[in-house]
Design an enzyme around this catalytic site. Sequence first.
Site, PDB file in Angstrom:
ATOM      1  N   HIS A  68      28.103  22.764  17.612  1.00  7.41           N
ATOM      2  CA  HIS A  68      28.669  23.470  18.759  1.00  7.41           C
ATOM      3  C   HIS A  68      28.259  24.942  18.748  1.00  7.41           C
ATOM      4  CE1 HIS A  68      31.255  19.940  19.250  1.00  7.41           C
ATOM      5  NE2 HIS A  68      31.469  20.390  20.478  1.00  7.41           N
ATOM      6  N   HIS A 117      35.114  23.003  10.798  1.00  6.83           N
ATOM      7  CA  HIS A 117      33.953  23.646  10.185  1.00  6.83           C
ATOM      8  C   HIS A 117      34.390  24.733   9.227  1.00  6.83           C
ATOM      9  CE1 HIS A 117      30.562  21.878  12.257  1.00  6.83           C
ATOM     10  NE2 HIS A 117      31.198  22.001  13.400  1.00  6.83           N
TER      11      HIS A 117
END
Length: 157
Positions: A68, A117
């Site tokens: 992303h 993440h």
Amino acid sequence: MTILTLLTVLTAGYLLASRKTGTAIFLVVAISGGAILSKLLKFGYARPRPEVVAHLVDVHSLSFPSGHAMNSAITYLTIGALLARAEADRTVRIFLMTVAIFLTLAIGFSRVYLGVHWPSDVLGGWCVGASWAALCSLVARTLQRRKDEEAETIIDV
């Protein structure tokens, strides 16, 4: 990815409608190439996602680099740079790049906030994505200069 693909298609459509076919093709190739690079890096590093906190969204893919963060940097920064290059007004150019940077940062921070993440995954995605966008911007500038030089040569003859 759906939003980034939609934005890429809409921007390419705008460029085609503005009779900037070369720029539209360059945009699609640049962003597609960056997306492929993102997948290759993810598989190359094969880093698992953090399990320190519960994820606020369900994800099952690999962690590094953040897709992303990287793909948003590639898409928003490339679109921002190409559109800014075509804009004569300095204020509009600054606005376009500010929006591109803001969106890129917001998406990266959201990935850490969601717990999917490590911060280094996002930082790695930003670095590679921004580098890819900068490289594409340099290539676009070089191609434009060559096109301008060829046009001058034809006119001078």
